[in-house]
Design a protein around this motif. Structure first.
Motif, short mmCIF file in Angstrom:
data_model
loop_
_atom_site.label_atom_id
_atom_site.label_comp_id
_atom_site.label_asym_id
_atom_site.label_seq_id
_atom_site.Cartn_x
_atom_site.Cartn_y
_atom_site.Cartn_z
N ALA A 27 0.84 -1.21 0.00
CA ALA A 27 0.00 0.00 0.00
C ALA A 27 0.87 1.26 0.00
O ALA A 27 0.59 2.20 -0.74
N HIS A 28 1.92 1.26 0.79
CA HIS A 28 2.82 2.42 0.82
C HIS A 28 3.51 2.62 -0.53
O HIS A 28 3.62 3.76 -1.00
N TRP A 29 3.98 1.54 -1.13
CA TRP A 29 4.61 1.65 -2.46
C TRP A 29 3.65 2.30 -3.44
O TRP A 29 4.01 3.25 -4.13
N LEU A 30 2.43 1.74 -3.54
CA LEU A 30 1.47 2.22 -4.53
C LEU A 30 0.98 3.63 -4.22
O LEU A 30 0.77 4.44 -5.13
N TRP A 31 0.80 3.92 -2.95
CA TRP A 31 0.37 5.26 -2.56
C TRP A 31 1.42 6.29 -2.95
O TRP A 31 1.11 7.32 -3.56
N ASP A 32 2.68 6.01 -2.61
CA ASP A 32 3.76 6.94 -2.95
C ASP A 32 3.89 7.14 -4.46
O ASP A 32 4.10 8.25 -4.93
N ALA A 33 3.78 6.04 -5.21
CA ALA A 33 4.02 6.10 -6.65
C ALA A 33 2.84 6.64 -7.46
O ALA A 33 3.05 7.37 -8.42
N PHE A 34 1.62 6.26 -7.07
CA PHE A 34 0.48 6.55 -7.93
C PHE A 34 -0.66 7.30 -7.26
O PHE A 34 -1.31 8.12 -7.89
N TRP A 35 -0.98 6.97 -6.04
CA TRP A 35 -2.21 7.45 -5.42
C TRP A 35 -2.05 8.79 -4.72
O TRP A 35 -2.90 9.66 -4.86
N GLN A 36 -1.01 8.96 -3.94
CA GLN A 36 -0.83 10.21 -3.19
C GLN A 36 -0.70 11.42 -4.11
O GLN A 36 -1.32 12.44 -3.85
N PRO A 37 0.05 11.30 -5.25
CA PRO A 37 0.13 12.47 -6.14
C PRO A 37 -1.24 12.89 -6.69
O PRO A 37 -1.41 14.02 -7.11
N ASN A 38 -2.21 11.97 -6.69
CA ASN A 38 -3.55 12.28 -7.18
C ASN A 38 -4.52 12.59 -6.05
O ASN A 38 -5.74 12.64 -6.26
N GLY A 39 -4.00 12.77 -4.82
CA GLY A 39 -4.82 13.22 -3.70
C GLY A 39 -5.60 12.15 -2.96
O GLY A 39 -6.49 12.47 -2.18
#
Length: 163
Positions: A27-39
């Protein structure tokens, strides 16, 4: 099992169904790479991954291990792009940790998702990417269309699994 470059530990692919303890890391990997930049919040990614535990079919999430060290992830999901709910299933969330890149990790993960799709009786698989078209093209994926997701250009690609 094949061995990592330099005679390192063997590569193997597990599912989050087999190793739910890896869900938070993925979850942290995907959040950092894809999800967090999109809010999107991290909890949203965790909740989605917690459902990716199908024994066959969708949704499944895979983790590439070098011995006991997780190095990357990819998922097999029924839908991944809001504007194209009419096609699927999808290869989604391909991510490899920076220190493992350039060693064929993404190719191993993509092959695992393709195998899972074939095992589920699927004849085609889709993905979208902002910047990895060349990687997927080298692995036999074809461009379906160029479009926009919000204001960002995306390439939707597909793979014929019957070949």
């Amino acid at each position: 099992m094949t061995h990592a470059p330099g005679g390192g530990p063997p590569w193997r692919i597990l599912t989050l169904r087999e190793r739910p303890d890896l869900t938070n890391l993925v979850a942290h990997w995907l959040w950092d790479a894809f999800w967090q930049p999109n809010g999107h919040p991290l909890d949203e990614v965790r909740e989605i991954l917690a459902t990716c535990t199908a024994e066959t079919g969708t949704p499944q999430s895979f983790v590439l291990m070098a011995g006991d060290v997780p190095c990357g992830t990819a998922s097999f999901v029924s839908a991944d792009l809001e504007l194209r709910q009419d096609i699927g299933p999808w290869l989604a969330g391909v991510y490899v940790v920076p220190e493992a890149r350039g060693q064929g990790c993404a190719q191993r993960l993509i092959a695992a998702v393709e195998a899972a799709a074939r095992a589920a009786g699927e004849t085609a698989l889709f993905l979208y990417t902002h910047d990895a078209q060349e990687l997927y093209h080298k692995l036999g994926w074809q461009v379906l269309e160029e479009t926009e997701d919000g204001r960002r250009p995306v390439t939707i690609m597909w793979r014929d699994l019957r070949a």
